[in-house]
Write a protein that holds these residues in place. Structure first.
Motif, PDB file in Angstrom:
ATOM      1  N   PHE A 232       0.825  -1.205   0.000  1.00 21.36           N
ATOM      2  CA  PHE A 232       0.000   0.000   0.000  1.00 21.36           C
ATOM      3  C   PHE A 232       0.863   1.260   0.000  1.00 21.36           C
ATOM      4  CE2 PHE A 232      -2.107   3.397   2.402  1.00 21.36           C
ATOM      5  CZ  PHE A 232      -3.260   3.561   1.642  1.00 21.36           C
ATOM      6  N   ARG A 233       1.962   1.221   0.771  1.00 25.26           N
ATOM      7  CA  ARG A 233       2.823   2.401   0.884  1.00 25.26           C
ATOM      8  C   ARG A 233       3.607   2.681  -0.383  1.00 25.26           C
ATOM      9  NH1 ARG A 233       4.081   0.021   5.887  1.00 25.26           N
ATOM     10  NH2 ARG A 233       6.126  -0.592   5.074  1.00 25.26           N
ATOM     11  N   THR A 234       3.741   1.670  -1.239  1.00 31.22           N
ATOM     12  CA  THR A 234       4.576   1.853  -2.428  1.00 31.22           C
ATOM     13  C   THR A 234       3.791   1.805  -3.733  1.00 31.22           C
ATOM     14  OG1 THR A 234       5.042  -0.534  -2.473  1.00 31.22           O
ATOM     15  CG2 THR A 234       6.600   0.886  -1.304  1.00 31.22           C
ATOM     16  N   GLY A 235       2.461   1.765  -3.671  1.00 32.47           N
ATOM     17  CA  GLY A 235       1.674   1.660  -4.905  1.00 32.47           C
ATOM     18  C   GLY A 235       0.561   2.684  -4.962  1.00 32.47           C
ATOM     19  N   GLY A 236      -0.330   2.498  -5.934  1.00 32.66           N
ATOM     20  CA  GLY A 236      -1.516   3.343  -6.060  1.00 32.66           C
ATOM     21  C   GLY A 236      -1.197   4.728  -6.598  1.00 32.66           C
ATOM     22  N   ASP A 237      -1.965   5.739  -6.147  1.00 34.35           N
ATOM     23  CA  ASP A 237      -1.833   7.116  -6.627  1.00 34.35           C
ATOM     24  C   ASP A 237      -0.967   7.962  -5.690  1.00 34.35           C
ATOM     25  OD1 ASP A 237      -3.560   6.512  -8.727  1.00 34.35           O
ATOM     26  OD2 ASP A 237      -5.321   6.903  -7.485  1.00 34.35           O
ATOM     27  N   GLN A 238       0.076   7.376  -5.150  1.00 40.15           N
ATOM     28  CA  GLN A 238       0.879   8.079  -4.153  1.00 40.15           C
ATOM     29  C   GLN A 238       1.603   9.281  -4.747  1.00 40.15           C
ATOM     30  OE1 GLN A 238       3.442   5.562  -1.886  1.00 40.15           O
ATOM     31  NE2 GLN A 238       1.851   4.048  -1.476  1.00 40.15           N
ATOM     32  N   VAL A 239       1.855  10.229  -3.847  1.00 39.77           N
ATOM     33  CA  VAL A 239       2.521  11.476  -4.228  1.00 39.77           C
ATOM     34  C   VAL A 239       3.806  11.596  -3.414  1.00 39.77           C
ATOM     35  CG1 VAL A 239       2.365  13.986  -4.130  1.00 39.77           C
ATOM     36  CG2 VAL A 239       0.392  12.645  -4.872  1.00 39.77           C
ATOM     37  N   THR A 240       4.899  11.879  -4.102  1.00 37.49           N
ATOM     38  CA  THR A 240       6.183  12.119  -3.436  1.00 37.49           C
ATOM     39  C   THR A 240       6.421  13.627  -3.353  1.00 37.49           C
ATOM     40  OG1 THR A 240       7.126  10.036  -4.202  1.00 37.49           O
ATOM     41  CG2 THR A 240       8.674  11.757  -3.528  1.00 37.49           C
ATOM     42  N   VAL A 241       6.746  14.098  -2.152  1.00 37.62           N
ATOM     43  CA  VAL A 241       6.934  15.530  -1.907  1.00 37.62           C
ATOM     44  C   VAL A 241       8.328  15.769  -1.350  1.00 37.62           C
ATOM     45  CG1 VAL A 241       6.128  17.528  -0.601  1.00 37.62           C
ATOM     46  CG2 VAL A 241       4.473  15.856  -1.469  1.00 37.62           C
ATOM     47  N   HIS A 242       9.029  16.748  -1.906  1.00 40.70           N
ATOM     48  CA  HIS A 242      10.282  17.234  -1.340  1.00 40.70           C
ATOM     49  C   HIS A 242       9.954  18.508  -0.557  1.00 40.70           C
ATOM     50  CE1 HIS A 242      11.718  14.676  -4.638  1.00 40.70           C
ATOM     51  NE2 HIS A 242      12.790  14.491  -3.886  1.00 40.70           N
ATOM     52  N   LEU A 243      10.403  18.587   0.677  1.00 42.04           N
ATOM     53  CA  LEU A 243      10.015  19.716   1.522  1.00 42.04           C
ATOM     54  C   LEU A 243      11.100  20.086   2.506  1.00 42.04           C
ATOM     55  CD1 LEU A 243       7.944  18.630   4.538  1.00 42.04           C
ATOM     56  CD2 LEU A 243       8.446  16.925   2.795  1.00 42.04           C
ATOM     57  N   ARG A 244      10.998  21.304   3.013  1.00 45.48           N
ATOM     58  CA  ARG A 244      11.798  21.766   4.141  1.00 45.48           C
ATOM     59  C   ARG A 244      10.901  21.787   5.363  1.00 45.48           C
ATOM     60  NH1 ARG A 244      13.499  26.609   4.562  1.00 45.48           N
ATOM     61  NH2 ARG A 244      15.563  26.196   5.442  1.00 45.48           N
ATOM     62  N   LEU A 245      11.479  21.425   6.526  1.00 39.60           N
ATOM     63  CA  LEU A 245      10.646  21.252   7.711  1.00 39.60           C
ATOM     64  C   LEU A 245      11.374  21.723   8.957  1.00 39.60           C
ATOM     65  CD1 LEU A 245       8.018  19.897   8.944  1.00 39.60           C
ATOM     66  CD2 LEU A 245       9.445  17.862   9.260  1.00 39.60           C
ATOM     67  N   ASN A 246      10.643  22.450   9.801  1.00 37.94           N
ATOM     68  CA  ASN A 246      11.144  22.801  11.127  1.00 37.94           C
ATOM     69  C   ASN A 246      11.334  21.499  11.906  1.00 37.94           C
ATOM     70  OD1 ASN A 246      11.450  23.537  13.830  1.00 37.94           O
ATOM     71  ND2 ASN A 246      10.040  25.257  13.659  1.00 37.94           N
ATOM     72  N   PRO A 247      12.542  21.212  12.407  1.00 38.37           N
ATOM     73  CA  PRO A 247      12.777  19.926  13.085  1.00 38.37           C
ATOM     74  C   PRO A 247      11.860  19.694  14.289  1.00 38.37           C
ATOM     75  CG  PRO A 247      14.623  21.446  13.438  1.00 38.37           C
ATOM     76  CD  PRO A 247      13.770  22.040  12.365  1.00 38.37           C
ATOM     77  N   ALA A 248      11.330  20.770  14.858  1.00 42.84           N
ATOM     78  CA  ALA A 248      10.421  20.611  15.997  1.00 42.84           C
ATOM     79  C   ALA A 248       9.121  19.921  15.586  1.00 42.84           C
ATOM     80  CB  ALA A 248      10.109  21.971  16.621  1.00 42.84           C
ATOM     81  N   ARG A 249       8.820  19.920  14.270  1.00 45.00           N
ATOM     82  CA  ARG A 249       7.579  19.301  13.798  1.00 45.00           C
ATOM     83  C   ARG A 249       7.836  17.991  13.056  1.00 45.00           C
ATOM     84  NH1 ARG A 249       3.292  22.797  13.625  1.00 45.00           N
ATOM     85  NH2 ARG A 249       2.100  20.854  13.394  1.00 45.00           N
ATOM     86  N   ARG A 250       9.030  17.440  13.212  1.00 49.10           N
ATOM     87  CA  ARG A 250       9.359  16.217  12.483  1.00 49.10           C
ATOM     88  C   ARG A 250       8.412  15.070  12.822  1.00 49.10           C
ATOM     89  NH1 ARG A 250      11.840  11.444  12.851  1.00 49.10           N
ATOM     90  NH2 ARG A 250      13.046  10.695  11.040  1.00 49.10           N
ATOM     91  N   GLU A 251       8.144  14.865  14.105  1.00 50.72           N
ATOM     92  CA  GLU A 251       7.292  13.746  14.510  1.00 50.72           C
ATOM     93  C   GLU A 251       5.883  13.892  13.950  1.00 50.72           C
ATOM     94  OE1 GLU A 251       8.365  10.980  15.874  1.00 50.72           O
ATOM     95  OE2 GLU A 251      10.344  11.912  15.691  1.00 50.72           O
ATOM     96  N   ASP A 252       5.410  15.136  13.830  1.00 54.03           N
ATOM     97  CA  ASP A 252       4.083  15.355  13.251  1.00 54.03           C
ATOM     98  C   ASP A 252       4.040  14.880  11.801  1.00 54.03           C
ATOM     99  OD1 ASP A 252       3.114  16.505  15.597  1.00 54.03           O
ATOM    100  OD2 ASP A 252       3.840  18.484  15.037  1.00 54.03           O
ATOM    101  N   LEU A 253       5.100  15.193  11.060  1.00 58.97           N
ATOM    102  CA  LEU A 253       5.140  14.774   9.659  1.00 58.97           C
ATOM    103  C   LEU A 253       5.284  13.259   9.540  1.00 58.97           C
ATOM    104  CD1 LEU A 253       5.382  15.671   6.610  1.00 58.97           C
ATOM    105  CD2 LEU A 253       7.825  15.321   6.938  1.00 58.97           C
ATOM    106  N   VAL A 254       6.195  12.684  10.312  1.00 57.85           N
ATOM    107  CA  VAL A 254       6.423  11.242  10.244  1.00 57.85           C
ATOM    108  C   VAL A 254       5.156  10.474  10.607  1.00 57.85           C
ATOM    109  CG1 VAL A 254       7.709   9.332  11.289  1.00 57.85           C
ATOM    110  CG2 VAL A 254       8.897  11.434  10.660  1.00 57.85           C
ATOM    111  N   GLY A 255       4.390  11.003  11.549  1.00 62.24           N
ATOM    112  CA  GLY A 255       3.157  10.334  11.945  1.00 62.24           C
ATOM    113  C   GLY A 255       2.054  10.439  10.913  1.00 62.24           C
TER     114      GLY A 255
END
Length: 321
Positions: A232-255
């Motif tokens: 599921f994580r590697t198929g379908g209509d998935q979108v890959t995003v390159h981004l810059r992120l405040n490290p304080a919000r890393r866990e929010d993104l990973v979750g």
């Protein structure tokens, strides 16, 4: 501790029929050498456990062997009572009844201490810390009953299923098992030999059929779920995003993201990430939640979408001074 482990070893062999020393060690969280010593101790105590040689060999109990394995310790009783506080797959009333029988069978000392400990635990309240009501998925009891029956009896299952963004359709599947992840229920099945995963809340109606399901006699449900999750994580209509992120919000993104494939730190301390999302809607939602703590670098359409959305909101509130 060893007595509990020996009981667990016998129960594992009774439930699975035959297991290798490696599998037993993994289940019991001990070394294979410890498992071999425990097997020897069981044999010396008269438990009819024997070894089967060969590639698919392992340890097994003689057919028909039963033993009265009574006496829960405090933590085991507590674990059962905590499990009984959650309703799963429509078996809430049956689970509550079973828990009453478990409590009644406990020694008086264990009964009082376990019941008191349960009062100190709250599992999945209706609201979170901010008083936001947590909405549980609703699945009709009649649907759950038919799905359960087909899964446990090994029968084919006819479901009226509403896939995402599609009209409901009838389909016949071979059920493999049921999985709950964060209070969301899933039916693992095959259809025409191909793996399929169905969200229980999207099954509008279900009918267990008399024909036997085409499925293996034994299944490692955890492994099956991991494999389907990976696909599921590697198929379908998935979108890959390159981004810059405040490290304080890393866990929010990973979750939120399906996967984070690359990560490095910029000179200013911010993170550069490559993350994948389920689809364009998921990507837009995830980046919007991060507000100014994240910047989508690509794809360009996502940058444009977030910019236009922010401009529309700014325009709506302009002039209200």
């Amino acid at each position: 501790m060893r007595a509990d482990r020996l009981v667990s070893l016998v129960l594992l062999l009774r439930q699975h029929g035959r297991l290798s020393a490696t599998a037993l060690a993994r289940e019991l969280e001990v070394s294979t050498r410890t498992v071999l010593r425990d097997i020897e101790a069981l044999s010396s105590a008269g438990v009819p456990v024997y070894a089967e040689r060969g590639r698919h060999g392992g340890f097994a109990l003689l057919p028909g062997f039963r033993a009265e394995l009574t006496g829960l310790n405090h933590d085991e009783a507590l674990a059962l009572l905590v499990a009984g506080s959650r309703q799963t797959f429509g078996l809430g009333s049956a689970l509550a009844s079973a828990m009453r029988k478990v409590v009644d069978a406990l020694p008086e000392s264990s009964r009082s201490t376990a019941a008191g400990a349960v009062q100190r635990l709250l599992i999945d309240p209706e609201t979170d810390l901010l008083a936001r009501r947590l909405v549980a998925e609703e699945v009709p009891g009649t649907v759950l009953a038919e799905v359960r029956h087909a899964v446990f009896a090994g029968h084919k299952l006819r479901i009226h299923y509403a896939a995402r963004n599609e009209a409901p359709k009838w389909r016949i599947v071979d059920p493999i098992g049921l999985v709950i992840v964060r209070d969301k229920g899933y039916l693992l099945a095959t259809r025409s030999g191909a793996d399929r995963t169905y969200r229980l809340s999207r099954i509008m109606a279900a009918e267990a059929l008399p024909e036997p399901a085409e499925r293996p006699e034994r299944v490692d449900l955890d492994q099956a779920w991991q494999e389907r999750s990976s696909r599921f994580r590697t198929g379908g209509d998935q979108v890959t995003v390159h981004l810059r992120l405040n490290p304080a919000r890393r866990e929010d993104l990973v979750g939120t993201a399906l996967t984070v494939r690359a990560e490095e730190t910029d000179a200013d301390g911010w993170l550069r990430l490559e993350a994948s999302f389920q689809d364009s809607r998921h990507a837009e939602w995830a980046l919007w939640q991060l507000a100014t703590n994240a910047e989508a670098l690509s794809p360009q359409w996502l940058r444009d979408t977030l910019r236009d959305r922010a401009a529309a909101i700014a325009a709506r509130y302009a002039g209200l001074s």
